[in-house]
Design an enzyme around this catalytic site. Sequence first.
Site, PDB file in Angstrom:
ATOM      1  CB  SER A 145      -0.863  -0.015   1.263  1.00  0.00           C
ATOM      2  OG  SER A 145      -1.346   1.274   1.541  1.00  0.00           O
ATOM      3  CE1 TYR A 158      -3.854  -2.528   4.611  1.00  0.00           C
ATOM      4  CE2 TYR A 158      -3.209  -0.230   4.449  1.00  0.00           C
ATOM      5  CZ  TYR A 158      -3.668  -1.386   3.858  1.00  0.00           C
ATOM      6  OH  TYR A 158      -3.942  -1.401   2.523  1.00  0.00           O
TER       7      TYR A 158
HETATM    8  N1  LIG Z   1      -8.790  -1.523  -1.317  1.00  0.00           N
HETATM    9  C1  LIG Z   1      -7.776  -0.665  -1.160  1.00  0.00           C
HETATM   10  O1  LIG Z   1      -7.927   0.561  -1.277  1.00  0.00           O
HETATM   11  C2  LIG Z   1      -6.399  -1.189  -0.834  1.00  0.00           C
HETATM   12  C3  LIG Z   1      -5.347  -0.264  -0.757  1.00  0.00           C
HETATM   13  C4  LIG Z   1      -4.083  -0.730  -0.476  1.00  0.00           C
HETATM   14  C5  LIG Z   1      -3.844  -2.081  -0.312  1.00  0.00           C
HETATM   15  N2  LIG Z   1      -4.902  -2.945  -0.363  1.00  0.00           N
HETATM   16  C6  LIG Z   1      -4.626  -4.371  -0.146  1.00  0.00           C
HETATM   17  O2  LIG Z   1      -5.202  -5.141  -1.185  1.00  0.00           O
HETATM   18  C7  LIG Z   1      -5.576  -6.413  -0.681  1.00  0.00           C
HETATM   19  C8  LIG Z   1      -7.041  -6.685  -0.984  1.00  0.00           C
HETATM   20  O3  LIG Z   1      -7.804  -5.635  -0.428  1.00  0.00           O
HETATM   21  P1  LIG Z   1      -9.390  -5.551  -0.601  1.00  0.00           P
HETATM   22  O4  LIG Z   1      -9.732  -4.122  -0.482  1.00  0.00           O
HETATM   23  O5  LIG Z   1      -9.825  -6.328  -1.780  1.00  0.00           O
HETATM   24  O6  LIG Z   1      -9.861  -6.290   0.745  1.00  0.00           O
HETATM   25  P2  LIG Z   1     -11.266  -6.960   1.121  1.00  0.00           P
HETATM   26  O7  LIG Z   1     -12.332  -6.577   0.176  1.00  0.00           O
HETATM   27  O8  LIG Z   1     -11.416  -6.696   2.585  1.00  0.00           O
HETATM   28  O9  LIG Z   1     -10.971  -8.526   0.912  1.00  0.00           O
HETATM   29  C9  LIG Z   1     -10.014  -9.118   1.732  1.00  0.00           C
HETATM   30  C10 LIG Z   1      -9.829 -10.547   1.306  1.00  0.00           C
HETATM   31  O10 LIG Z   1      -8.813 -11.106   2.146  1.00  0.00           O
HETATM   32  C11 LIG Z   1      -9.315 -12.321   2.692  1.00  0.00           C
HETATM   33  N3  LIG Z   1      -8.724 -12.566   4.000  1.00  0.00           N
HETATM   34  C12 LIG Z   1      -8.751 -11.796   5.109  1.00  0.00           C
HETATM   35  N4  LIG Z   1      -8.097 -12.404   6.100  1.00  0.00           N
HETATM   36  C13 LIG Z   1      -7.666 -13.599   5.613  1.00  0.00           C
HETATM   37  C14 LIG Z   1      -6.931 -14.679   6.157  1.00  0.00           C
HETATM   38  N5  LIG Z   1      -6.500 -14.648   7.433  1.00  0.00           N
HETATM   39  N6  LIG Z   1      -6.677 -15.746   5.374  1.00  0.00           N
HETATM   40  C15 LIG Z   1      -7.111 -15.794   4.088  1.00  0.00           C
HETATM   41  N7  LIG Z   1      -7.806 -14.796   3.514  1.00  0.00           N
HETATM   42  C16 LIG Z   1      -8.078 -13.717   4.279  1.00  0.00           C
HETATM   43  C17 LIG Z   1     -10.818 -12.169   2.770  1.00  0.00           C
HETATM   44  O11 LIG Z   1     -11.370 -13.465   2.722  1.00  0.00           O
HETATM   45  P3  LIG Z   1     -12.627 -13.928   3.604  1.00  0.00           P
HETATM   46  O12 LIG Z   1     -13.707 -12.900   3.396  1.00  0.00           O
HETATM   47  O13 LIG Z   1     -12.968 -15.272   3.033  1.00  0.00           O
HETATM   48  O14 LIG Z   1     -12.165 -13.988   5.019  1.00  0.00           O
HETATM   49  C18 LIG Z   1     -11.083 -11.374   1.481  1.00  0.00           C
HETATM   50  O15 LIG Z   1     -11.212 -12.233   0.381  1.00  0.00           O
HETATM   51  C19 LIG Z   1      -5.258  -6.391   0.810  1.00  0.00           C
HETATM   52  O16 LIG Z   1      -3.994  -6.942   1.038  1.00  0.00           O
HETATM   53  C20 LIG Z   1      -5.254  -4.913   1.121  1.00  0.00           C
HETATM   54  O17 LIG Z   1      -4.494  -4.576   2.250  1.00  0.00           O
HETATM   55  C21 LIG Z   1      -6.165  -2.546  -0.629  1.00  0.00           C
END
Ligand SMILES: NC(=O)c1ccc[n+]([C@@H]2O[C@H](COP(=O)([O-])OP(=O)(O)OC[C@H]3O[C@@H](n4cnc5c(N)ncnc54)[C@H](OP(=O)(O)O)[C@@H]3O)[C@@H](O)[C@H]2O)c1
Length: 252
Positions: A145, A158
């Site tokens: 991030s 985070y």
């Molecule tokens: N969205 C943004 O703006 C943003 C910005 C910077 C970085 N990121 C990074 O991008 C990635 C995806 O983000 P997102 O926004 O798509 O998140 P999200 O919508 O909250 O989805 C998170 C995913 O991670 C899975 N997860 C959580 N804990 C887990 C665990 N212990 N073991 C296996 N799976 C797990 C969840 O699965 P379950 O629901 O099945 O538990 C879900 O599929 C993350 O690493 C996040 O930090 C996102």
Amino acid sequence: MGRLRDKVILVTGASRGIGKAIARAVAGEGARVIVNYRSSAKEAEELIAELRRRGFDASMVRADVSREDEVRAMFELIKRDYGVLHGIVNNAGHGSAIIWNKKFHELTWGDFEEVINVDLKGTFLCSRFGIELMSDGGSIVNVASISARSGDTMGIPYLVAKSGIIALTKAMALALAPRIRVNAVVLGSIETGWVNWLGSDEARRLISYIPMGRFGKPEEVARAVVFLLSDDAPFITGHSIVIDGGECMACD
Ligand SMILES: NC(=O)c1ccc[n+]([C@@H]2O[C@H](COP(=O)([O-])OP(=O)(O)OC[C@H]3O[C@@H](n4cnc5c(N)ncnc54)[C@H](OP(=O)(O)O)[C@@H]3O)[C@@H](O)[C@H]2O)c1
């Protein structure tokens, strides 16, 4: 044809959000995609059904990436079913509005552990076990991030976890070259579930920092991940692609 034709690729945390978009893009490029999830079984099942309906090769495997025993078992299953792995996308991330919104003096070390265990330990464990199956070489893409580069007053555990992921990306790239390439995507504000935490004023304020004038889309991240996984990026390792609509131009 497809740029990932017949490659076996694991995407962690692929039941929702960015991981789901990556799984769709990877499958669309001809890969045999493995969708990891932890708790969203229904969403994972629906994704697998959708991908199979579209003629793609997809399967799902449950594992909490923060638990070594579950990660070990996940890779044993992958070994049994596929025998080989060509790519890992370490996307699973801890999403907690409560921890995200805590100010520094409100944080406990337990908050740090909770986030680091999923984002950083999960990335390490999946890579450590996954490389054992990457006998033909391959590509690992980690998800970080921009807050790891700029610092922030919110989401402190985070951004610490994501900083660790950037460091780990470089260390793994050195350790695993030339057989396995390791890169990161460093994301700005991408429109997934967390956007629902925001009021409209807060959303407008965040968008005002983004030169492109909007949040990014999960599909836009997925395209860069496909590139890094593919043979279009054979000489790229140890690096990060920043996908942030220009928000962090002055971070370094
Ligand atoms: N969205 C943004 O703006 C943003 C910005 C910077 C970085 N990121 C990074 O991008 C990635 C995806 O983000 P997102 O926004 O798509 O998140 P999200 O919508 O909250 O989805 C998170 C995913 O991670 C899975 N997860 C959580 N804990 C887990 C665990 N212990 N073991 C296996 N799976 C797990 C969840 O699965 P379950 O629901 O099945 O538990 C879900 O599929 C993350 O690493 C996040 O930090 C996102």
